[in-house]
Design a protein around this motif. Structure first.
Motif, PDB file in Angstrom:
ATOM      1  N   ALA A 170     103.400  12.492 -15.733  1.00 27.41           N
ATOM      2  CA  ALA A 170     102.141  13.239 -15.805  1.00 27.41           C
ATOM      3  C   ALA A 170     100.987  12.263 -15.652  1.00 27.41           C
ATOM      4  O   ALA A 170     101.054  11.134 -16.140  1.00 27.41           O
ATOM      5  CB  ALA A 170     102.036  13.992 -17.136  1.00 27.41           C
ATOM      6  N   TYR A 171      99.919  12.676 -15.010  1.00 21.07           N
ATOM      7  CA  TYR A 171      98.766  11.795 -14.831  1.00 21.07           C
ATOM      8  C   TYR A 171      98.359  11.200 -16.176  1.00 21.07           C
ATOM      9  O   TYR A 171      98.265  11.916 -17.176  1.00 21.07           O
ATOM     10  CB  TYR A 171      97.591  12.563 -14.250  1.00 21.07           C
ATOM     11  N   LYS A 175      96.431  15.183 -17.923  1.00 21.32           N
ATOM     12  CA  LYS A 175      97.677  15.920 -18.159  1.00 21.32           C
ATOM     13  C   LYS A 175      98.466  15.348 -19.328  1.00 21.32           C
ATOM     14  O   LYS A 175      99.030  16.085 -20.136  1.00 21.32           O
ATOM     15  CB  LYS A 175      98.544  15.907 -16.905  1.00 21.32           C
ATOM     16  N   PRO A 233     103.501   9.204 -13.099  1.00 16.14           N
ATOM     17  CA  PRO A 233     104.562   9.482 -12.123  1.00 16.14           C
ATOM     18  C   PRO A 233     105.050   8.230 -11.408  1.00 16.14           C
ATOM     19  O   PRO A 233     106.236   8.117 -11.089  1.00 16.14           O
ATOM     20  CB  PRO A 233     103.892  10.456 -11.150  1.00 16.14           C
ATOM     21  N   PHE A 251     108.547  16.348 -13.815  1.00 12.90           N
ATOM     22  CA  PHE A 251     107.226  16.067 -13.268  1.00 12.90           C
ATOM     23  C   PHE A 251     106.329  17.257 -13.566  1.00 12.90           C
ATOM     24  O   PHE A 251     106.726  18.415 -13.369  1.00 12.90           O
ATOM     25  CB  PHE A 251     107.318  15.830 -11.757  1.00 12.90           C
ATOM     26  N   SER A 253     102.922  19.117 -12.623  1.00 10.34           N
ATOM     27  CA  SER A 253     101.902  19.210 -11.583  1.00 10.34           C
ATOM     28  C   SER A 253     101.786  20.646 -11.107  1.00 10.34           C
ATOM     29  O   SER A 253     102.765  21.407 -11.154  1.00 10.34           O
ATOM     30  CB  SER A 253     102.263  18.312 -10.394  1.00 10.34           C
ATOM     31  N   TRP A 255     101.646  21.363  -8.105  1.00  7.85           N
ATOM     32  CA  TRP A 255     102.482  21.451  -6.909  1.00  7.85           C
ATOM     33  C   TRP A 255     103.906  21.894  -7.225  1.00  7.85           C
ATOM     34  O   TRP A 255     104.647  22.302  -6.313  1.00  7.85           O
ATOM     35  CB  TRP A 255     102.520  20.095  -6.194  1.00  7.85           C
ATOM     36  N   ARG A 265     110.490  15.399  -5.188  1.00  6.20           N
ATOM     37  CA  ARG A 265     110.208  14.436  -6.249  1.00  6.20           C
ATOM     38  C   ARG A 265     111.483  13.800  -6.787  1.00  6.20           C
ATOM     39  O   ARG A 265     111.462  12.728  -7.375  1.00  6.20           O
ATOM     40  CB  ARG A 265     109.465  15.125  -7.399  1.00  6.20           C
ATOM     41  N   SER A 274      98.455  22.052 -14.201  1.00  2.00           N
ATOM     42  CA  SER A 274      97.377  21.457 -13.431  1.00  2.00           C
ATOM     43  C   SER A 274      96.085  21.451 -14.226  1.00  2.00           C
ATOM     44  O   SER A 274      95.840  22.349 -15.033  1.00  2.00           O
ATOM     45  CB  SER A 274      97.159  22.229 -12.124  1.00  2.00           C
ATOM     46  N   GLU A 325      94.510  16.897  -6.696  1.00  2.00           N
ATOM     47  CA  GLU A 325      95.797  16.565  -7.313  1.00  2.00           C
ATOM     48  C   GLU A 325      96.731  16.099  -6.208  1.00  2.00           C
ATOM     49  O   GLU A 325      97.823  16.590  -6.035  1.00  2.00           O
ATOM     50  CB  GLU A 325      96.360  17.796  -8.030  1.00  2.00           C
ATOM     51  N   GLU A 329      98.478   9.323  -6.262  1.00  2.00           N
ATOM     52  CA  GLU A 329      98.716   8.921  -7.650  1.00  2.00           C
ATOM     53  C   GLU A 329      97.804   7.776  -8.063  1.00  2.00           C
ATOM     54  O   GLU A 329      98.156   6.937  -8.903  1.00  2.00           O
ATOM     55  CB  GLU A 329     100.174   8.534  -7.871  1.00  2.00           C
ATOM     56  N   THR A 332      97.379   7.533 -11.728  1.00  3.52           N
ATOM     57  CA  THR A 332      98.536   7.344 -12.574  1.00  3.52           C
ATOM     58  C   THR A 332      99.070   5.926 -12.513  1.00  3.52           C
ATOM     59  O   THR A 332      99.820   5.505 -13.371  1.00  3.52           O
ATOM     60  CB  THR A 332      99.664   8.309 -12.170  1.00  3.52           C
TER      61      THR A 332
END
Length: 345
Positions: A170-171, A175, A233, A251, A253, A255, A265, A274, A325, A329, A332
Motif C-alpha cells: 500500500a502507498y 493508504k 508496493p 495489494f 489499490s 486498480w 501484480r 483508493s 494512482e 510508485e 511508495t
C-alpha cells in the motif's frame, strides 16, 4: 482572463503570479498535498496546509514553507487564496482562487469517502472547477470502508490461524495509514516498513490516532507469523520480503477492481482501496461545486469531458504530469526521501 492556465512549468495563475502543484521549479508554488507527483523540489516558496508540513519537509528537505489552516485567506497580488479539505491524505487541500468576482477551485487529488486519517472533502462553490479524473470511468465504484476493512481483517485472521504473515502493499503515504487505522489489532502485531513508519510519525504528530506499529526487526519469528505487514508496493518483490517466509501477499489499490490487475501484480489478494474519488464520487463532487465550467486534469480526461458536456457544462482538459494512482510508485519507493527500515528503526 482565465484565473488558471496550463504552462510548461504547471498550472499557473496569471493575476496572482503563482503555480499550483508545478512539476518544474518556480518562484511561488501552492501545494495541494505531499505526494511526489504534486510536491516537487526546487521551488522558491511553498504554500500548503499546516498538516502537510511534516510529510513535505520529510520528503523535500529544507524548503521555504508557509502553512495555513483550512479556510484561512491570504492575498497575493490582489488574488484571494484559501485552502479547503480534499479528503485525499493528511493535509490535502483544494485551492480556492478569487479575483474580481470570479472564483475558481483546483481540486488536486480528492476522495469523498469519510476517512478517519484526514479531514473530509468539502465541496466549494465556484464558477470554474479544475478536477482530477484518475478513476473517471463508470466501472469504478468503491466498496464501503466497512466492507473493505472486513475483507482485509478476515484475510489476516485466516493467515494468522495458519501461521502465515500477511503482507499488504500500500502507498506509504495515505493508504497505509487508512489500513492501520481501520484494523483490529487483536489478531496480531501490526508491522510496517520503515518508509511507512516515517509517514506514521508525521500523522501522529498531526494528532491522527493510529494503532501501535512495529518494525520487523523488533518482532520475533513467532510474532511475525501472526503479523499484518504494511509495506510500499516496491518492497513486495525486494529482498526485504525474505524476513516473512511463507507469507501471503496482497495489494491495495483502486486498480484491483479491474479484472487481471491482481494477476499482473502477482499477489495472492487484491483489495479495492483508493484515495481518489470513484465515478459516483467525481459526479457528486463536481455537481456540488455548482460550477458551469469544468477543466479535467489527469486520468480518464476524454471520457469525463464528454460526460460533462452531455450534462450541459462547458468542459475541457488540461495536459499535466500528475500520475494519480499510476504505475510509477513514486510515492511508495523508499529512496531518496523516505528511510529504509534500518534507518527508521
Amino acid at each position: 482572463m482565465d484565473l488558471v492556465v496550463a504552462r510548461p512549468e504547471g498550472l499557473y495563475c496569471p493575476p496572482g503570479d503563482f503555480y499550483i502543484d508545478p512539476w518544474r521549479p518556480v518562484a511561488r508554488a501552492i501545494i495541494t498535498h505531499a505526494h511526489s507527483d504534486h510536491a516537487r523540489v526546487g521551488h522558491g516558496h511553498y504554500l500548503a496546509h499546516v498538516a502537510s508540513a511534516g510529510v513535505l519537509r520529510g520528503r523535500l528537505g529544507e524548503i521555504t514553507l508557509q502553512t495555513v489552516e483550512y479556510g484561512e485567506v491570504i492575498t497575493q497580488q490582489g488574488v484571494r487564496i484559501s485552502l479547503h479539505p480534499a479528503g485525499h491524505v493528511l493535509g490535502s487541500a483544494q485551492v480556492r482562487i478569487e479575483w474580481q468576482g470570479e472564483v475558481w477551485v483546483a481540486s488536486g487529488d480528492y476522495k469523498v469517502e469519510v476517512d478517519p486519517t484526514c479531514t473530509p472533502f468539502e465541496a466549494v462553490r465556484c464558477h470554474t472547477f479544475i478536477t482530477e479524473s484518475t478513476f473517471g470511468l463508470p466501472i469504478y465504484r468503491w466498496p464501503t470502508p466497512a466492507r473493505l476493512m472486513a475483507e482485509v481483517q478476515q484475510w489476516w485472521a485466516e493467515n494468522a490461524a495458519a501461521g502465515r504473515p500477511s503482507v499488504v502493499g500500500a502507498y506509504a503515504f495515505g493508504k497505509a495509514q487508512r489500513l492501520l487505522a481501520g484494523l483490529d489489532a487483536s489478531t496480531g502485531p501490526l508491522v510496517v516498513h520503515g518508509a511507512v513508519e516515517a509517514v506514521n510519525q508525521s500523522y501522529r504528530a498531526a494528532g491522527v490516532a493510529l494503532p501501535e506499529t512495529r518494525l520487523a526487526s523488533d518482532c520475533s519469528a513467532t510474532e511475525l507469523k501472526r503479523a499484518l505487514v504494511v509495506a510500499p508496493p516496491s518492497a513486495l518483490g525486494s529482498p526485504w520480503m525474505k524476513r516473512f517466509p511463507n507469507a501471503s501477499d496482497a495489494f491495495a489499490s483502486g486498480w484491483m477492481l479491474v479484472r487481471g490487475a491482481r494477476r499482473r501484480r502477482g499477489v495472492d489478494r487484491g483489495f479495492v482501496m483508493s484515495d481518489h474519488a470513484d465515478w459516483p464520487g467525481l459526479q457528486s463532487a463536481i455537481k456540488a461545486t455548482g460550477a458551469q465550467r469544468v477543466i479535467v486534469t489527469h486520468g480518464s480526461v476524454p471520457v469525463m469531458v464528454r460526460w460533462l458536456t452531455e450534462q450541459g457544462l462547458q468542459a475541457e482538459g488540461f495536459r499535466t504530469e500528475y500520475e494519480g494512482e499510476g504505475g510509477s510508485e513514486a510515492d511508495t519507493a523508499a529512496a531518496p526521501e523516505a528511510p529504509t527500515e534500518g534507518e527508521a528503526a
